[in-house]
Enzyme design. Structure first.
Site, PDB file in Angstrom:
ATOM      1  N   GLY A  60      24.519  11.853 -29.248  1.00 51.52           N
ATOM      2  CA  GLY A  60      23.966  12.487 -28.049  1.00 51.52           C
ATOM      3  C   GLY A  60      24.501  11.824 -26.799  1.00 51.52           C
ATOM      4  N   ALA A  61      24.762  10.517 -26.885  1.00 55.92           N
ATOM      5  CA  ALA A  61      25.265   9.794 -25.714  1.00 55.92           C
ATOM      6  C   ALA A  61      26.649  10.322 -25.323  1.00 55.92           C
ATOM      7  CB  ALA A  61      25.321   8.303 -25.999  1.00 55.92           C
ATOM      8  N   GLY A  91       0.838  -1.196   0.000  1.00 53.93           N
ATOM      9  CA  GLY A  91       0.000   0.000   0.000  1.00 53.93           C
ATOM     10  C   GLY A  91       0.868   1.239   0.000  1.00 53.93           C
ATOM     11  N   GLY A  92       0.298   2.320   0.533  1.00 51.47           N
ATOM     12  CA  GLY A  92       1.037   3.590   0.562  1.00 51.47           C
ATOM     13  C   GLY A  92       2.304   3.501   1.386  1.00 51.47           C
TER      14      GLY A  92
HETATM   15  C1  HXC Z   1      -3.706  -3.984  12.244  1.00 52.64           C
HETATM   16  C2  HXC Z   1      -2.629  -5.875  11.572  1.00 52.64           C
HETATM   17  C3  HXC Z   1      -2.423  -5.313  10.305  1.00 52.64           C
HETATM   18  C4  HXC Z   1      -2.908  -4.011  10.055  1.00 52.64           C
HETATM   19  C5  HXC Z   1      -1.563  -7.272  10.325  1.00 52.64           C
HETATM   20  N1  HXC Z   1      -2.095  -7.082  11.533  1.00 52.64           N
HETATM   21  N2  HXC Z   1      -1.770  -6.213   9.536  1.00 52.64           N
HETATM   22  N3  HXC Z   1      -3.257  -5.204  12.529  1.00 52.64           N
HETATM   23  N4  HXC Z   1      -3.532  -3.378  11.057  1.00 52.64           N
HETATM   24  N5  HXC Z   1      -2.717  -3.409   8.881  1.00 52.64           N
HETATM   25  C6  HXC Z   1      -2.068  -7.999  12.646  1.00 52.64           C
HETATM   26  C7  HXC Z   1      -2.940  -9.225  12.457  1.00 52.64           C
HETATM   27  O1  HXC Z   1      -4.259  -8.971  12.849  1.00 52.64           O
HETATM   28  C8  HXC Z   1      -2.250 -10.233  13.373  1.00 52.64           C
HETATM   29  O2  HXC Z   1      -2.630  -9.944  14.698  1.00 52.64           O
HETATM   30  C9  HXC Z   1      -0.809  -9.876  13.254  1.00 52.64           C
HETATM   31  O3  HXC Z   1      -0.775  -8.522  12.775  1.00 52.64           O
HETATM   32  C10 HXC Z   1      -0.060 -10.733  12.260  1.00 52.64           C
HETATM   33  O4  HXC Z   1      -0.788 -10.773  11.056  1.00 52.64           O
HETATM   34  P1  HXC Z   1      -1.082 -12.139  10.274  1.00 52.64           P
HETATM   35  O5  HXC Z   1      -2.103 -11.837   9.270  1.00 52.64           O
HETATM   36  O6  HXC Z   1      -1.385 -13.219  11.268  1.00 52.64           O
HETATM   37  O7  HXC Z   1       0.345 -12.430   9.639  1.00 52.64           O
HETATM   38  P2  HXC Z   1       0.666 -13.067   8.216  1.00 52.64           P
HETATM   39  O8  HXC Z   1      -0.152 -14.304   8.014  1.00 52.64           O
HETATM   40  O9  HXC Z   1       2.148 -13.211   8.191  1.00 52.64           O
HETATM   41  O10 HXC Z   1       0.206 -11.998   7.134  1.00 52.64           O
HETATM   42  C11 HXC Z   1       0.869 -10.742   7.046  1.00 52.64           C
HETATM   43  C12 HXC Z   1       0.052  -9.786   6.133  1.00 52.64           C
HETATM   44  C13 HXC Z   1      -1.403  -9.717   6.589  1.00 52.64           C
HETATM   45  C14 HXC Z   1       0.126 -10.322   4.685  1.00 52.64           C
HETATM   46  C15 HXC Z   1       0.752  -8.444   6.181  1.00 52.64           C
HETATM   47  O11 HXC Z   1      -1.426  -9.468   8.003  1.00 52.64           O
HETATM   48  C16 HXC Z   1      -2.167  -8.635   5.911  1.00 52.64           C
HETATM   49  O12 HXC Z   1      -2.630  -8.832   4.783  1.00 52.64           O
HETATM   50  N6  HXC Z   1      -2.386  -7.525   6.618  1.00 52.64           N
HETATM   51  C17 HXC Z   1      -3.129  -6.406   6.065  1.00 52.64           C
HETATM   52  C18 HXC Z   1      -2.332  -5.710   5.021  1.00 52.64           C
HETATM   53  C19 HXC Z   1      -3.033  -4.480   4.505  1.00 52.64           C
HETATM   54  O13 HXC Z   1      -3.944  -4.583   3.687  1.00 52.64           O
HETATM   55  N7  HXC Z   1      -2.669  -3.325   5.078  1.00 52.64           N
HETATM   56  C20 HXC Z   1      -3.206  -2.112   4.690  1.00 52.64           C
HETATM   57  C21 HXC Z   1      -2.483  -1.709   3.424  1.00 52.64           C
HETATM   58  S1  HXC Z   1      -2.987  -0.137   2.888  1.00 52.64           S
HETATM   59  P3  HXC Z   1      -2.678 -11.070  15.840  1.00 52.64           P
HETATM   60  O14 HXC Z   1      -3.205 -10.342  17.035  1.00 52.64           O
HETATM   61  O15 HXC Z   1      -3.564 -12.140  15.338  1.00 52.64           O
HETATM   62  O16 HXC Z   1      -1.268 -11.536  16.017  1.00 52.64           O
HETATM   63  C22 HXC Z   1      -1.994   0.845   3.735  1.00 52.64           C
HETATM   64  C23 HXC Z   1      -2.242   2.251   3.455  1.00 52.64           C
HETATM   65  C24 HXC Z   1      -1.051   3.069   3.802  1.00 52.64           C
HETATM   66  O17 HXC Z   1      -1.180   0.456   4.443  1.00 52.64           O
HETATM   67  C25 HXC Z   1      -1.294   4.429   3.263  1.00 52.64           C
HETATM   68  C26 HXC Z   1      -0.152   5.322   3.476  1.00 52.64           C
HETATM   69  C27 HXC Z   1      -0.369   6.621   2.800  1.00 52.64           C
END
Ligand code: HXC
Length: 519
Positions: free
Chosen positions: A406-407, A171-172
């Protein structure tokens, strides 16, 4: 609580913070072949030098059941330490706490560290391993990201910023590393993308795996987003130490001068025979680089991307230099879109941090074709031209063989404020290669000659005439476009002496807010 209880409480709290998200999550992290945030910092920094800040920070969110789920340090370990005795600031995202996701307080810790690094004038190293924005915090998390981005931007060109990606970065969240100077990705456990496979499928219908979308392999070969791929995290952390050994602490300092026992006047006879007799045969320009730099040590950057140009750091007589070299073994060393972008970014980095540029030229021109033209080679080639022309660090150029069209102008030519321009006797400097030149100059005549043998004889004779005129460095030297023609085996000495001579140069351009480089 008496004073001894208070001390015990402090020790307990520290121990609690060090356990991050707890034993089970640490074991999960290890099972994935990843280190914890603190283990990474320990390898990165000089032994015992790390001082952690904000260990007792926790998030301020009560929604979604988070009220009773608070972890000390809130998912990012921050602080300062030293690398080879020099101060650096470091943050390491802790995946064991909410998947290293970024909360308001998490962002606040990084911003505080970056603000201090800017005041002190020391590099910032970020170790990324995060699920992105902390979903429960919504817009506060997004605001936190933006706060970091703005600091990355303001710090750019002031202090070196290095990012390691040792887990998810999606993501971002990708934009903070993208705003820094170098990105290192671990081969097995890291990936970066703006939009993951699921959303990609939903929006575009494209079915693609995480690996094919954003692995280290993809970003170091196809997209060029990351400069380095490493087999494991330890290698990546040691690489950060190595990169910093070439860099100053900030843009107001010079790079560190190393001890150098490698004789500066070392003659390399092999260089006198490295250029093949046939101008269409390649040789490996890295062999030239290794022969002229201290101890044959060259840290190549972007080694697997746009291989037709080689860029990287070395030391010469103990001084840091940024080397740019056309690579005849790949696409004959031609300049194309990717090579231009790669080299332009490197040249700008070196210029921002007072690292002199050494350019080895062997370039047959720009890559022709609709792919390149539609992709905007005009503007991308101009980037490299702009970067060289704008750079005010010492610029030493050595033309090894071809320097066409040019290079020729782009590759740190005299007219782009090259300080010292040398050539080897094998240099050929002309508007284009003999084949193309004869096609253009003798097109009508060639059409008239019907006999193929006669045509071939005519071409050979005209190409010889053209070669005799331009396939040498003396035409350019006669006009002062080259400062000297040097014996190849003496290149190391001549370049080091040149670097020492122009080390104190000052050549500021006109005052302006900033340039409008062709982006
Ligand atoms: C809160 C999160 C989290 C998140 C993971 N966790 N991502 N908590 N916010 N974004 C937590 C899970 O609930 C879990 O908690 C622990 O972290 C580990 O995650 P798992 O899923 O069990 O780990 P894994 O199987 O290794 O998968 C990792 C992952 C997946 C692929 C990163 O967690 C995932 O898809 N997370 C969401 C990713 C996402 O879409 N993020 C937003 C992107 S957009 P527990 O308590 O069970 O241990 C973004 C915008 C930014 O970031 C913009 C900036 C301008």
């Amino acid at each position: 609580m008496d004073s001894q209880d208070k001390i015990r409480q402090l020790i307990d709290l520290r121990e609690q913070a060090k356990m991050g998200g707890g034993e089970k999550r640490i074991a999960d992290q290890h099972a994935k072949g990843k280190m914890t945030a603190r283990e990474r910092i320990e390898i990165l920094l000089d032994e015992g030098s790390f001082e952690e800040y904000d260990m007792f920070v926790t998030h301020r969110t009560d929604d979604f059941g988070l009220k009773d789920k608070k972890y000390l340090s809130d998912g990012v370990v921050t602080g300062h330490g030293t690398i080879d005795g020099r101060v650096v600031y470091v943050f390491a995202q802790d995946f064991t706490i909410f998947g290293g996701s970024l909360s308001e307080t998490f962002a606040g810790k990084i911003c505080k560290l970056m603000d201090q690094a800017m005041k002190v004038g020391a590099p910032v190293i970020g170790i990324n391993d995060s699920g992105g924005a902390r979903i429960q915090e919504g817009v506060r998390s997004l605001a936190g990201y933006s706060e970091i981005f703005e600091r990355n931007i303001l710090a750019s060109g002031v202090i070196p910023q290095i990012s390691a990606i040792f887990g998810p970065c999606a993501g971002g969240a990708v934009y903070s590393p993208a705003l820094t100077d170098f990105i290192i990705m671990s081969e097995q456990s890291s990936y970066m993308f703006v939009t993951g496979p699921k959303v990609t499928k939903a929006v575009t219908g494209e079915d693609i795996s995480i690996e094919d979308l954003g692995s280290a392999r993809i970003h170091t070969t196809k997209s060029g987003v990351a400069q380095f791929v490493v087999e494991d995290e330890e290698e990546g952390l040691l690489l950060i130490r190595k990169i910093l050994s070439y860099l100053p602490q900030n843009n107001l300092e010079d790079p560190p001068l190393s001890d150098c026992d490698d004789p500066i006047d070392r003659l390399e006879d092999d260089l006198n025979i490295i250029i093949p007799e046939n101008p269409n045969h390649p040789y490996n320009v890295k062999d030239v680089i290794y022969k002229v730099v201290d101890y044959e040590e060259f840290l190549e950057i972007h080694a697997n991307y746009a291989k037709n140009i080689v860029v990287g750091f070395a030391k010469m007589g103990g001084m840091s230099v940024g080397i740019v070299a056309n690579q005849p073994t790949f696409l004959a060393g031609v300049l194309d879109i990717n090579a231009s972008r790669k080299a332009a970014r490197f040249v700008r980095f070196c210029d921002a941090f007072n690292i002199p540029l050494l350019t080895f030229v062997d370039v047959p021109g720009f890559l022709p074709g609709s792919n390149q033209e539609y992709g905007g080679i005009i503007v991308h080639g101009a980037k490299l031209m702009f970067a060289y022309g704008e750079a005010t660090v010492p610029k030493i150029t050595v033309t090894l063989r071809k320097s066409y069209g040019g290079a020729h102008c782009v590759m740190a030519s005299k007219q782009l404020r090259g300080d010292i321009n040398y050539a080897w006797p094998s240099a050929e400097i002309a508007v284009m290669g003999p084949q193309g030149a004869i096609e253009v100059l003798e097109g009508k005549k060639l059409a008239e000659i019907k006999n193929e043998e006669e045509k071939s004889e005519f071409i050979t004779a005209r190409e010889k005439e053209y070669r005799d005129k331009f396939a040498n460095p003396y035409e350019a030297a006669r006009y002062g476009y080259l400062d000297d023609v040097i014996e190849p085996r003496n290149t190391r000495f001549r370049v080091i002496r040149a670097l020492r001579t122009v080390a104190t140069k000052k050549d500021p351009g006109p005052m302006k807010k900033h340039s409008n480089m062709p982006l």
